[in-house]
Design an enzyme around this catalytic site. Sequence first.
Site, PDB file in Angstrom:
ATOM      1  N   ARG A  47      -7.940  22.917 -29.001  1.00 37.65           N
ATOM      2  CA  ARG A  47      -7.106  22.124 -28.292  1.00 37.65           C
ATOM      3  C   ARG A  47      -6.367  23.066 -27.342  1.00 37.65           C
ATOM      4  NH1 ARG A  47      -2.138  21.794 -29.937  1.00 37.65           N
ATOM      5  NH2 ARG A  47      -2.482  21.092 -32.037  1.00 37.65           N
ATOM      6  N   TYR A  99      -4.041   7.501  -5.189  1.00 42.35           N
ATOM      7  CA  TYR A  99      -4.817   6.965  -6.244  1.00 42.35           C
ATOM      8  C   TYR A  99      -3.724   6.257  -6.877  1.00 42.35           C
ATOM      9  CZ  TYR A  99      -7.315   6.450 -10.458  1.00 42.35           C
ATOM     10  OH  TYR A  99      -8.030   5.907 -11.556  1.00 42.35           O
ATOM     11  N   ASP A 171      -4.021  17.030  -4.374  1.00 47.22           N
ATOM     12  CA  ASP A 171      -4.941  16.436  -5.010  1.00 47.22           C
ATOM     13  C   ASP A 171      -6.122  16.524  -4.065  1.00 47.22           C
ATOM     14  OD1 ASP A 171      -6.895  14.840  -5.868  1.00 47.22           O
ATOM     15  OD2 ASP A 171      -5.528  13.458  -6.799  1.00 47.22           O
ATOM     16  N   LYS A 196     -15.161  12.675 -10.523  1.00 48.16           N
ATOM     17  CA  LYS A 196     -15.694  12.395  -9.271  1.00 48.16           C
ATOM     18  C   LYS A 196     -16.624  13.489  -8.843  1.00 48.16           C
ATOM     19  CE  LYS A 196     -12.652   9.380  -9.898  1.00 48.16           C
ATOM     20  NZ  LYS A 196     -11.220   9.416  -9.715  1.00 48.16           N
TER      21      LYS A 196
HETATM   22  C1  LIG Z   1      -9.769   9.263 -10.053  1.00 49.52           C
HETATM   23  C2  LIG Z   1      -8.760   9.924  -9.351  1.00 49.52           C
HETATM   24  C3  LIG Z   1      -7.684  10.233 -10.127  1.00 49.52           C
HETATM   25  C4  LIG Z   1      -7.475  10.042 -11.543  1.00 49.52           C
HETATM   26  O1  LIG Z   1      -8.663  11.042 -12.200  1.00 49.52           O
HETATM   27  P1  LIG Z   1      -9.192  10.596 -13.553  1.00 49.52           P
HETATM   28  O2  LIG Z   1     -10.322  11.493 -14.033  1.00 49.52           O
HETATM   29  O3  LIG Z   1      -9.792   9.050 -13.504  1.00 49.52           O
HETATM   30  O4  LIG Z   1      -8.254  10.421 -14.737  1.00 49.52           O
HETATM   31  C5  LIG Z   1      -6.628  11.030  -9.327  1.00 49.52           C
HETATM   32  N1  LIG Z   1      -6.867  11.591  -8.057  1.00 49.52           N
HETATM   33  C6  LIG Z   1      -7.740  11.030  -7.362  1.00 49.52           C
HETATM   34  C7  LIG Z   1      -7.871  11.119  -5.873  1.00 49.52           C
HETATM   35  C8  LIG Z   1      -8.795  10.252  -7.961  1.00 49.52           C
HETATM   36  O5  LIG Z   1      -9.757   9.543  -7.226  1.00 49.52           O
END
Ligand SMILES: *Cc1c(COP(=O)(O)O)cnc(C)c1O
Length: 372
Positions: A47, A99, A171, A196
């Site tokens: 962890r 998001y 982000d 992604k």
């Molecule tokens: C999908 C996404 C998230 C969240 O990520 P997860 O891996 O689904 O928890 C955060 N920011 C953006 C821009 C995203 O496309």
Amino acid sequence: MKKLDTICVHTARPFDPVTGAISTPIYQSATFRHPRLGESTGFDYSRAINPTRSVLEETIALLEGAKYGLAFATGMGAISCVAKLFNQGDHIIVSEDLYGGTYRLLEGYYAKYGVEFGFIDTSDFAKLSASLKPNTKALFIETPSNPMMKITDIAACAKLIHDRNGILIVDNTFLTPYFQNPIALGADIVLHSASKYLSGHNDTVAGLIAHSRDDLDFELREAQKSEGASLSALDSWLVLRGIKTLSVRMERHQSNGAAIAKWLSAHPKIERVFYCGFTPHPQSRGSAGMVSFYLKDPAMAPKVLERLKLILFAESLGGVESLITYPLVQTHGAIPEAMRLSAGVNDRLLRLSIGIEDKDDLIADLNQALAP
Ligand SMILES: *Cc1c(COP(=O)(O)O)cnc(C)c1O
């Protein structure tokens, strides 16, 4: 300093020093034996720290030009860890077009512990500057934004918030370090949903943080260890494997994305196309494969989703398979109507994540789905 494409292929650890394995070993072990009291191999419990995860953490740091990396079970796990840096009474300005899960986490959970969030259009710098309060401690931006592809100036945001000793959180999920490096532009913390483009195959969920702040690393690692949303060894390996082909995939996502954005712009059923490659901003080197568009007629939306055969109607983005989403009910369902509409997310908006298939096949699929 190696170039980005080379780091992607070789990662932070091009081979295992003990066995010579080219593929990073998956250390599927919960715990690690200590040689004797007071001694450690550097690993104790997965962890807190795991050797496979450590290679991924070092790799994202290298790719983002950062000192430190941290890997989480999901992108939301990474965002939740960063949110733990703040205290009751702190104010954070967040991009309003973002998001939906991030909105839900911040406003639905951290707000009740007394952290205050202001959701505004951060691409409007005058508006952003006017929204600062005496207790503003951070800016949290998505650029390009999701799903409207608005661009926020990273360097200008860094200067604005550093003048008051706050931090800039970016982000970088949509462009990845292949096309955009927020730390070089002054950002303090870079976040990724590695579910992604970074993993890139729609086969795993993961989140990453990269940063160079010596004063924040201990706190972030303590939060990661305490909350326990750390990434498993197997999923760390999947993200590392995805990253190896990041550069070639991103080039193809970009060329396919550009072709489809152009084709959609000329289509009589489409009112407007949102694509960051139309007006490239100098802070990034490319535009990836995200293309949103307004249909002229909202009644077309369910038909398009049903008729598409090759492009799959599914949430998420950044994988080799092309996907389409209806942000109103999917990714942005958690956002209140007024804020959603102010951001431009309405019943005529569809969002494409263009994959790496043949572009003519994708265009043919869209063409039949948009037919009368
Ligand atoms: C999908 C996404 C998230 C969240 O990520 P997860 O891996 O689904 O928890 C955060 N920011 C953006 C821009 C995203 O496309």
